[in-house]
Design a protein around this motif. Sequence first.
Motif, PDB file in Angstrom:
ATOM      1  N   LYS A  47      12.435  -4.031   1.564  1.00  0.00           N
ATOM      2  CA  LYS A  47      12.182  -2.909   0.671  1.00  0.00           C
ATOM      3  C   LYS A  47      10.689  -2.651   0.466  1.00  0.00           C
ATOM      4  O   LYS A  47      10.197  -1.553   0.684  1.00  0.00           O
ATOM      5  CB  LYS A  47      12.772  -3.130  -0.732  1.00  0.00           C
ATOM      6  N   SER A  48       9.994  -3.745   0.063  1.00  0.00           N
ATOM      7  CA  SER A  48       8.562  -3.572  -0.222  1.00  0.00           C
ATOM      8  C   SER A  48       7.800  -3.228   1.046  1.00  0.00           C
ATOM      9  O   SER A  48       6.888  -2.395   1.034  1.00  0.00           O
ATOM     10  CB  SER A  48       7.983  -4.848  -0.831  1.00  0.00           C
ATOM     11  N   SER A  49       8.220  -3.842   2.164  1.00  0.00           N
ATOM     12  CA  SER A  49       7.539  -3.559   3.423  1.00  0.00           C
ATOM     13  C   SER A  49       7.664  -2.086   3.777  1.00  0.00           C
ATOM     14  O   SER A  49       6.721  -1.471   4.284  1.00  0.00           O
ATOM     15  CB  SER A  49       8.130  -4.407   4.547  1.00  0.00           C
ATOM     16  N   LEU A  50       8.827  -1.506   3.491  1.00  0.00           N
ATOM     17  CA  LEU A  50       9.030  -0.083   3.775  1.00  0.00           C
ATOM     18  C   LEU A  50       8.068   0.756   2.933  1.00  0.00           C
ATOM     19  O   LEU A  50       7.395   1.661   3.437  1.00  0.00           O
ATOM     20  CB  LEU A  50      10.487   0.304   3.475  1.00  0.00           C
ATOM     21  N   LEU A  51       7.977   0.387   1.645  1.00  0.00           N
ATOM     22  CA  LEU A  51       7.087   1.135   0.758  1.00  0.00           C
ATOM     23  C   LEU A  51       5.635   1.053   1.225  1.00  0.00           C
ATOM     24  O   LEU A  51       4.923   2.051   1.265  1.00  0.00           O
ATOM     25  CB  LEU A  51       7.227   0.582  -0.665  1.00  0.00           C
ATOM     26  N   PHE A  52       5.223  -0.171   1.610  1.00  0.00           N
ATOM     27  CA  PHE A  52       3.840  -0.352   2.072  1.00  0.00           C
ATOM     28  C   PHE A  52       3.602   0.392   3.377  1.00  0.00           C
ATOM     29  O   PHE A  52       2.509   0.899   3.614  1.00  0.00           O
ATOM     30  CB  PHE A  52       3.513  -1.844   2.222  1.00  0.00           C
ATOM     31  N   SER A  55       3.459   4.269   2.805  1.00  0.00           N
ATOM     32  CA  SER A  55       2.306   4.704   2.009  1.00  0.00           C
ATOM     33  C   SER A  55       0.994   4.422   2.730  1.00  0.00           C
ATOM     34  O   SER A  55      -0.074   4.676   2.205  1.00  0.00           O
ATOM     35  CB  SER A  55       2.320   3.994   0.659  1.00  0.00           C
ATOM     36  N   GLY A  56       1.088   3.858   3.937  1.00  0.00           N
ATOM     37  CA  GLY A  56      -0.126   3.608   4.709  1.00  0.00           C
ATOM     38  C   GLY A  56      -0.918   2.412   4.206  1.00  0.00           C
ATOM     39  O   GLY A  56      -2.062   2.201   4.606  1.00  0.00           O
ATOM     40  N   MET A  57      -0.345   1.618   3.324  1.00  0.00           N
ATOM     41  CA  MET A  57      -1.073   0.446   2.849  1.00  0.00           C
ATOM     42  C   MET A  57      -0.944  -0.682   3.855  1.00  0.00           C
ATOM     43  O   MET A  57      -1.688  -1.649   3.803  1.00  0.00           O
ATOM     44  CB  MET A  57      -0.554   0.004   1.481  1.00  0.00           C
ATOM     45  N   ASP A  58       0.011  -0.565   4.740  1.00  0.00           N
ATOM     46  CA  ASP A  58       0.165  -1.558   5.787  1.00  0.00           C
ATOM     47  C   ASP A  58       0.408  -0.790   7.086  1.00  0.00           C
ATOM     48  O   ASP A  58       0.945   0.312   7.070  1.00  0.00           O
ATOM     49  CB  ASP A  58       1.373  -2.453   5.467  1.00  0.00           C
ATOM     50  N   THR A  59      -0.019  -1.365   8.186  1.00  0.00           N
ATOM     51  CA  THR A  59       0.183  -0.702   9.472  1.00  0.00           C
ATOM     52  C   THR A  59       1.590  -1.010   9.984  1.00  0.00           C
ATOM     53  O   THR A  59       2.226  -1.954   9.521  1.00  0.00           O
ATOM     54  CB  THR A  59      -0.827  -1.212  10.504  1.00  0.00           C
ATOM     55  N   VAL A  60       2.069  -0.212  10.905  1.00  0.00           N
ATOM     56  CA  VAL A  60       3.380  -0.501  11.510  1.00  0.00           C
ATOM     57  C   VAL A  60       3.160  -0.942  12.952  1.00  0.00           C
ATOM     58  O   VAL A  60       2.141  -0.620  13.559  1.00  0.00           O
ATOM     59  CB  VAL A  60       4.321   0.721  11.458  1.00  0.00           C
ATOM     60  N   LEU A 167       4.453   9.310  -6.168  1.00  0.00           N
ATOM     61  CA  LEU A 167       4.120   8.094  -6.902  1.00  0.00           C
ATOM     62  C   LEU A 167       4.990   6.977  -6.356  1.00  0.00           C
ATOM     63  O   LEU A 167       6.216   7.102  -6.304  1.00  0.00           O
ATOM     64  CB  LEU A 167       4.432   8.333  -8.388  1.00  0.00           C
ATOM     65  N   PHE A 168       4.335   5.900  -5.885  1.00  0.00           N
ATOM     66  CA  PHE A 168       5.083   4.752  -5.366  1.00  0.00           C
ATOM     67  C   PHE A 168       5.155   3.675  -6.428  1.00  0.00           C
ATOM     68  O   PHE A 168       4.164   3.402  -7.111  1.00  0.00           O
ATOM     69  CB  PHE A 168       4.382   4.152  -4.140  1.00  0.00           C
ATOM     70  N   GLY A 169       6.301   3.043  -6.556  1.00  0.00           N
ATOM     71  CA  GLY A 169       6.408   1.935  -7.508  1.00  0.00           C
ATOM     72  C   GLY A 169       7.081   0.747  -6.846  1.00  0.00           C
ATOM     73  O   GLY A 169       8.208   0.848  -6.357  1.00  0.00           O
TER      74      GLY A 169
ATOM     75  N   MET B 676      -8.420  -2.577  -5.358  1.00  0.00           N
ATOM     76  CA  MET B 676      -9.394  -1.499  -5.151  1.00  0.00           C
ATOM     77  C   MET B 676      -8.993  -0.665  -3.943  1.00  0.00           C
ATOM     78  O   MET B 676      -9.052   0.555  -3.964  1.00  0.00           O
ATOM     79  CB  MET B 676     -10.785  -2.100  -4.894  1.00  0.00           C
ATOM     80  N   LYS B 677      -8.624  -1.367  -2.881  1.00  0.00           N
ATOM     81  CA  LYS B 677      -8.249  -0.644  -1.670  1.00  0.00           C
ATOM     82  C   LYS B 677      -7.009   0.208  -1.921  1.00  0.00           C
ATOM     83  O   LYS B 677      -6.923   1.341  -1.472  1.00  0.00           O
ATOM     84  CB  LYS B 677      -7.980  -1.624  -0.534  1.00  0.00           C
ATOM     85  N   SER B 678      -6.039  -0.353  -2.674  1.00  0.00           N
ATOM     86  CA  SER B 678      -4.815   0.407  -2.923  1.00  0.00           C
ATOM     87  C   SER B 678      -5.121   1.641  -3.757  1.00  0.00           C
ATOM     88  O   SER B 678      -4.410   2.625  -3.712  1.00  0.00           O
ATOM     89  CB  SER B 678      -3.783  -0.479  -3.624  1.00  0.00           C
ATOM     90  N   LEU B 679      -6.218   1.582  -4.515  1.00  0.00           N
ATOM     91  CA  LEU B 679      -6.597   2.736  -5.330  1.00  0.00           C
ATOM     92  C   LEU B 679      -7.374   3.766  -4.522  1.00  0.00           C
ATOM     93  O   LEU B 679      -7.758   4.799  -5.037  1.00  0.00           O
ATOM     94  CB  LEU B 679      -7.459   2.289  -6.512  1.00  0.00           C
ATOM     95  N   GLY B 680      -7.642   3.424  -3.268  1.00  0.00           N
ATOM     96  CA  GLY B 680      -8.332   4.392  -2.435  1.00  0.00           C
ATOM     97  C   GLY B 680      -9.809   4.139  -2.262  1.00  0.00           C
ATOM     98  O   GLY B 680     -10.542   5.024  -1.825  1.00  0.00           O
ATOM     99  N   PHE B 681     -10.297   2.931  -2.615  1.00  0.00           N
ATOM    100  CA  PHE B 681     -11.697   2.601  -2.345  1.00  0.00           C
ATOM    101  C   PHE B 681     -11.814   2.138  -0.899  1.00  0.00           C
ATOM    102  O   PHE B 681     -10.980   1.370  -0.425  1.00  0.00           O
ATOM    103  CB  PHE B 681     -12.193   1.504  -3.289  1.00  0.00           C
ATOM    104  N   THR B 682     -12.814   2.639  -0.200  1.00  0.00           N
ATOM    105  CA  THR B 682     -12.958   2.289   1.215  1.00  0.00           C
ATOM    106  C   THR B 682     -13.712   0.969   1.357  1.00  0.00           C
ATOM    107  O   THR B 682     -14.296   0.461   0.406  1.00  0.00           O
ATOM    108  CB  THR B 682     -13.760   3.372   1.948  1.00  0.00           C
ATOM    109  N   ASN B 683     -13.697   0.427   2.573  1.00  0.00           N
ATOM    110  CA  ASN B 683     -14.462  -0.794   2.838  1.00  0.00           C
ATOM    111  C   ASN B 683     -15.939  -0.586   2.534  1.00  0.00           C
ATOM    112  O   ASN B 683     -16.609  -1.478   2.036  1.00  0.00           O
ATOM    113  CB  ASN B 683     -14.307  -1.217   4.297  1.00  0.00           C
TER     114      ASN B 683
END
Lengths: 252, 772
Positions: A47-52, A55-60, A167-169, B676-683
């Motif tokens: 679940k969390s991996s999908l969200l990340f 949202s582009g917080m993790d690469t695929v 908004l992601f939660g 910080m990164k999750s909030l959109g701060f860059t490296n």
Amino acid sequence: MKKIIAADHIDKAFGQGIERRKVLNGVSVSISGGEFVSVMGPSGSGKSSLLFAVSGMDTVDGGQVLFDGRELGALKENELADLRRTQMGFVFQQPTLMKNMNLLDNIILPSLRDNRRNVKAITEKARQLMSKTGIAGLEKRDITQVSGGQLQRAGICRALMSSPQILFGDEPTGALNQEAAEGIMSLFADINETGTAVMLVTHDARIAARTGRILFMCDGQIVSELRLPKFRGTELEGRMEQVVTRMRELGI
Amino acid sequence: MYYRIIRGDLRAGKLITLTTLLFVTAAAMLVSLSAILTVNLAGAIDTLMTQAKTPHFMQMHSGELDRARLTAFAEQNGKVDEFQVLEFVNVENARIIIGGKSLADNVQDNGFSTQSSMFDYLLDLDGKAVIPADGELYVPIAYMKDGTAKTGDTAVIAGKEWTVAGFLRDSQMNSLLASSKRFLVSEHDYTAIQASGSTEYLIEFRLKELSMLGAFKNDYTSAGLEANGPSITYPLFKMLNAMSDGLMIAIILLVSLLVVAVAFMCIRFTLLATIERDTREIGVMKAIGLRVSDIKKLYLVKYAGIAALGCALGYALSLVFRGMLLDNIRLYMGGNEKASLTLLLGLGGAVLVFLAITGYVNRVLGRFRRISAAEAVRFGTTQDKSGGARQLRLSANRLLNTNIFLGVKDVLARKSLYVTMLAVIIIAAFVITVPRNLYNTIAAKSFITYMGVGNSDLRLDIQQTDNIAAKAAEVTAVMEKDPSISRYAVLTTESFTVLKEDGAEERIKIELGDHSVFPVKYAKGRAPDAGHEIALSVMNADELGKQTGDVITLKSGGQSLNLTVCGIYSDVTNGGKTAKAAFASQAADVMWSVIYAELVDKTLTGGIAEKYADRFSFAKVSGVDEYVAQTFGPTISSVGTASRVAIVMMLLISVLVTVLFMRLLVAKDRYPIAVMKSLGFTNADLRVQYFARAAAVLAAGIVLGTILANTLGERLAGALIGSFGAASFEFVADPLAAYLFSPLMLACPVLIATIIGTSGTGHITISGHIKE
């Protein structure tokens, strides 16, 4: 409604060699503007991996994710950061607020990166959000001086500062007691009312039952989907019944 | 478990592990070396002084000598074991030619003597008291070291020829710090050379017990015996011998302390980073009931391993390098028999380093006690107290860029975390600035005022000759008529006896003449002008316990003379103990005379100096600039070298510490970085934040370090120079260098190191640190 997120056959694995474990296995999902989506599933279902991933917080590792028509995998680090800062909002289970800053500073922090000159306007917006989310008057409090629910509300304020599309939660109510959790869920519903899409990860049927679309995950795949009419605040027991039944059917 | 932790550690920080090992090795090597050197030096000095039977008390004397009276004194005094008077012919340096080159430029007083029959032997390189044959010359070892002479060279002294037959160790005058050197010739040759120079006497005593020395000194002085010249005691000889090598050992020890400190810092940083990384596991171990001491052991093993390996390597290296450093001691003082003891002590030094390091690791690991099991398991990082900087609000910030503001605020909020780096920067700024300012100060022309010398252009020294007064008059008669000389002054130094408050007597050298012509700078008071006034050098004033306005009693030709102290001045020449007065002396032996002159055209100094040197061969003529360069040139250049070495060392250490510290900080802050990164701060944003932190620490460090250097550092340097006799010392700093270039020189590498040290922020993923 236009699609905000379109994920197509995304794969993601962690670890190396024999320890390598696939957490997303060819997942496809799309989310449109204004949707209220929750992702359910047991621990380790992805679940969390999908969200990340969406949202582009993790690469695929495979497949692609389009956000607002732009492929996340093709974006540079800085472009991703800009996207997160201006188009998305995040709320995590632990309120990820900075130590050494009061609530107000925490809320305005991301907005100030681009717009230092408008501190006044930004601060004003933050105060409005705080009052809307029920934490007016706590501006100068340290993060150690307020309750978990209040911290989470401050986190939501921070996420809303940029008026994001979505908004992601990630288990945003996971660390809260039931009363506080319900307050937060009402807040999410209110936010969704204003047109902002919301995507929540949860393992709590009571929380999922308040959303309009529930994705069930197991072993890195979306195994089922349940759509419910808009929650009016009265029929929670019946909606929970439906969610739990579906889970039982799926054996999760 | 051990294996996993160690492997994880090594993998995480190969570079840092290697650095730690390197510094431990260097520290062990240096400490072991200094232990080996100390034992060798002490042993070698003892051996030399025992073999040579160095006198316990020696009075140098020039002038008439009443041998019978001295012998009677020695026989009657119960403390004396042996007594002798040695002769020593001082020959002008220009008349000593070895291997075709004269010693004219040499700063030592060179003289000739014969082998003693009772004690104070001059030893050859095998430690034997050598007796030269006619025509053979034995040369002080120092001249072998500096290449002035080699065996087989022909030496021409005062027109007579000798062959350099070998070299000798002189337990009294070996050191370059002793300003005289003794050459050894046969009895027959000595008689031939005697007329070519002035004879000085070495009145020497060996006592029954060395502990009687103090009492004996008083006996000698109160007996009113020959004392026209310095007196030197056994401990002083020992110190002179130990000085130059001792200084080297002290420097090695200082450097090793510094290296140990850096090793400690490396260890501290790695350990803190490791603790951060493993907090959750440490918490779990505590939660399941492991004792802190058990957990400590897991981590201690790795450092005990590194320390053991480093110390073993360091000890081995010290054995390799000791030969090189011992050469000098061996050459000047001969071998030392207790070889096994030195090896053992060297090992002891290495073991000491090992114990210090494991002890330190154990102390840092004491932090485990502070990790709360619950917190660690829950948050995965140690929760440090957030304190301070609350008044710094983002919402109230109009001045700084947000990233810079965040960086500065972090430094202020977590002061205790940044203290180590701040301390290093302060020390670096201090250590860079002080030697540099010291160098500028002693290299500056104004430094001459600390040397008890007035600002003149030309200086003629007349010494070691007879009839000094007449010769000085001869020179002044010429100067009087010389149109190129605008003014001159003759200052004649004579020896007097001072009556101290407690009734004891002390010899004092007084420079007599008109001190108003070329005045020195007075720390207190003014130059003596009336006949009953005297000015004292700082050291003499201290020793005699006199202030301006006090009265001092001199004994002169059987009469006593009361003089008022009118001024106190700085003087680093003649051991710092001088005095100036204007009274006319009736008797006394003139020790030397100096004539100062000011020229009409200062650019002609060289030519005029040459003219006077040609005309008056008995005088040593030099331009004052040249005199300063000769006297202080080596000191100035070695302070310059020390300052450059200090700069390089400090830059290296600051860079290293910054890289390590920034890595630790990034490891510690990975969670807020992910947020910080999750909030959109860059490296790039994050790098700016860390850069701002480093810059804030750097700025504070440089400012504090520079202030300290100019207050405490100035006082320290002043104390150092003061120990040579200068008072009211002030730095002469080049403001551009001190306040712009030095800080920049420190800032640039540190900021570059920050960029390198924080490159890790790019590798921190959001999902890796905040995903539930």
